[in-house]
Motif scaffolding. Structure first.
Motif, PDB file in Angstrom:
ATOM      1  N   UNK A 124       0.797  -1.240   0.048  1.00  0.00           N
ATOM      2  CA  UNK A 124       0.225  -0.013   0.092  1.00  0.00           C
ATOM      3  C   UNK A 124       0.756   1.240   0.053  1.00  0.00           C
ATOM      4  N   UNK A 125       0.720   2.137  -0.998  1.00  0.00           N
ATOM      5  CA  UNK A 125       1.387   3.328  -0.962  1.00  0.00           C
ATOM      6  C   UNK A 125       0.410   4.445  -0.567  1.00  0.00           C
ATOM      7  N   UNK A 126       1.213   5.407   0.069  1.00  0.00           N
ATOM      8  CA  UNK A 126       0.617   6.663   0.380  1.00  0.00           C
ATOM      9  C   UNK A 126       0.417   7.812  -0.836  1.00  0.00           C
ATOM     10  N   UNK A 127      -0.098   8.832  -0.686  1.00  0.00           N
ATOM     11  CA  UNK A 127      -0.187   9.915  -1.661  1.00  0.00           C
ATOM     12  C   UNK A 127       1.349  10.275  -2.044  1.00  0.00           C
ATOM     13  N   UNK A 128       2.230  10.467  -0.930  1.00  0.00           N
ATOM     14  CA  UNK A 128       3.682  10.706  -1.530  1.00  0.00           C
ATOM     15  C   UNK A 128       4.407   9.637  -1.689  1.00  0.00           C
ATOM     16  N   UNK A 145      10.933  -2.023  -0.269  1.00  0.00           N
ATOM     17  CA  UNK A 145       9.208  -2.125  -0.089  1.00  0.00           C
ATOM     18  C   UNK A 145       8.932  -2.696   1.260  1.00  0.00           C
ATOM     19  N   UNK A 146       9.137  -1.948   2.101  1.00  0.00           N
ATOM     20  CA  UNK A 146       8.899  -2.014   3.559  1.00  0.00           C
ATOM     21  C   UNK A 146       8.216  -0.831   4.289  1.00  0.00           C
ATOM     22  N   UNK A 147       7.366  -1.038   5.196  1.00  0.00           N
ATOM     23  CA  UNK A 147       6.734   0.137   5.724  1.00  0.00           C
ATOM     24  C   UNK A 147       7.683   1.203   6.468  1.00  0.00           C
ATOM     25  N   UNK A 148       7.697   2.286   6.294  1.00  0.00           N
ATOM     26  CA  UNK A 148       8.470   3.309   6.479  1.00  0.00           C
ATOM     27  C   UNK A 148       9.275   3.931   5.518  1.00  0.00           C
ATOM     28  N   UNK A 149       9.370   3.145   4.388  1.00  0.00           N
ATOM     29  CA  UNK A 149      10.342   3.586   3.278  1.00  0.00           C
ATOM     30  C   UNK A 149       9.647   4.527   2.332  1.00  0.00           C
ATOM     31  N   UNK A 150      10.073   5.320   1.576  1.00  0.00           N
ATOM     32  CA  UNK A 150       9.497   6.099   0.522  1.00  0.00           C
ATOM     33  C   UNK A 150       9.879   5.656  -0.925  1.00  0.00           C
ATOM     34  N   UNK A 199      14.981  15.753  -1.737  1.00  0.00           N
ATOM     35  CA  UNK A 199      15.396  15.095  -3.199  1.00  0.00           C
ATOM     36  C   UNK A 199      16.144  16.070  -3.993  1.00  0.00           C
ATOM     37  N   UNK A 200      15.667  17.206  -3.963  1.00  0.00           N
ATOM     38  CA  UNK A 200      16.165  18.201  -4.957  1.00  0.00           C
ATOM     39  C   UNK A 200      17.526  18.708  -4.597  1.00  0.00           C
ATOM     40  N   UNK A 201      17.928  18.572  -3.279  1.00  0.00           N
ATOM     41  CA  UNK A 201      19.356  18.904  -2.756  1.00  0.00           C
ATOM     42  C   UNK A 201      20.030  17.584  -3.219  1.00  0.00           C
ATOM     43  N   UNK A 202      19.615  16.414  -2.853  1.00  0.00           N
ATOM     44  CA  UNK A 202      20.323  15.119  -2.936  1.00  0.00           C
ATOM     45  C   UNK A 202      20.580  14.727  -4.495  1.00  0.00           C
TER      46      UNK A 202
END
Length: 287
Positions: A124-128, A145-150, A199-202
């Motif tokens: 399940x993915x959130x909006x972000x 693919x584990x809870x807490x990752x983005x 992400x823009x900085x990295x």
């Protein structure tokens, strides 16, 4: 208007810079100092005044008609998804009240149970694109693919995740465009601001893709994965919106039946199955 985000103006400016005079049917005379089309060229082709277009792009006019937006979409060569996104920005261009602190995203209990019991990689993915739930086979497919990752953070900042995708450039492009579609006009959401800023900085690659303002639905379709244990996989990806949530999506990966990918995914599933439940561990039934 000071301090209000200028999403509509930023979007049309980014898109006009990607349309060449040749694509728009404009003859090139002399040296052009700007990429893409000039403001007055977009205005002429869209049938509006140059001054009105300038006000739109600068955020000094935030109430364009649907007809104006559709004309701009035609000139800027937007596809159906991008046109819908532009219309949505136009409808949301009026100032909004200060957002409340976002609530923690919670996966409905029934969906969490479904994900855990599915025999296919599911999450399940959130909006972000935060991973809110995932089953063991999804995590075996990718440890990210584990809870807490983005998922955005993983594909742009984690070399191991990038190695899974033989067509990483296209995967990254599609994910950023899908993220734009997912957040829509809500780019002033604190979570979106935090993630885009990080992400823009990295990642210069993310920064360049985000600046393009591409938008596309994250639809199903074959995805190629180069798995370190079982080899090349070609998996279909289905994305299903979850009722009663704000932008949560159930994502399921599945191979075409009878293919090498189906066999390899079965091997991966067998490798993570607890030893006590494997058929060879159970033994024959007593006589």
């Amino acid at each position: 208007m000071t301090g209000e985000p200028n999403l509509l103006g930023d979007y049309v400016r980014a898109r006009r810079e990607l349309v060449t005079p040749d694509q728009a049917g404009i003859p090139v005379l002399g040296v052009r100092r700007v990429p893409g089309l000039r403001r007055e060229e977009v205005a002429m082709l869209a049938g509006i005044s140059a001054d009105y277009y300038l006000r739109l792009e600068q955020g000094r006019d935030r109430n364009p008609s649907v007809q104006v937006l559709e004309s701009l979409a035609r000139v800027l060569r937007l596809d159906d998804d991008a046109t819908a996104y532009l219309l949505n920005l136009g409808a949301a261009a009026t100032p909004r009240r200060r957002r409340r602190r976002p609530r923690k995203e919670t996966v409905p209990a029934g969906i969490a149970q479904l994900v855990a019991t599915l025999p296919l990689p599911a999450l399940v993915e959130g909006r972000c694109f935060d991973v809110l739930a995932a089953n063991a086979l999804a995590t075996a497919l990718s440890p990210r693919l584990t809870p807490g990752a983005n998922r955005l953070r993983s594909i742009f900042l984690d070399p191991a995740e990038q190695d899974l995708h033989p067509d990483w450039e296209n995967a990254a492009l599609g994910m950023v465009a899908g993220f734009r579609e997912s957040v829509g006009a809500g780019t002033d959401d604190p979570r979106v601001i935090e993630l885009v800023g990080e992400l823009s900085l990295a990642s210069p690659r993310f920064s360049r893709l985000w600046a393009r303002h591409d938008v596309a639905l994250c639809e199903g379709g074959p995805k190629r994965i180069d798995h370190p244990q079982v080899g090349a996989l070609r998996l279909n990806r289905e994305r299903l919106g979850i009722d009663g949530t704000t932008g949560q999506t159930l994502v399921i990966y599945h191979p075409d039946p009878g293919t090498d990918s189906a066999d390899r995914l079965a091997l991966l599933a067998a490798a993570i199955q607890p030893a006590a439940t494997r058929p060879e561990a159970i033994g024959p039934e007593p006589a």
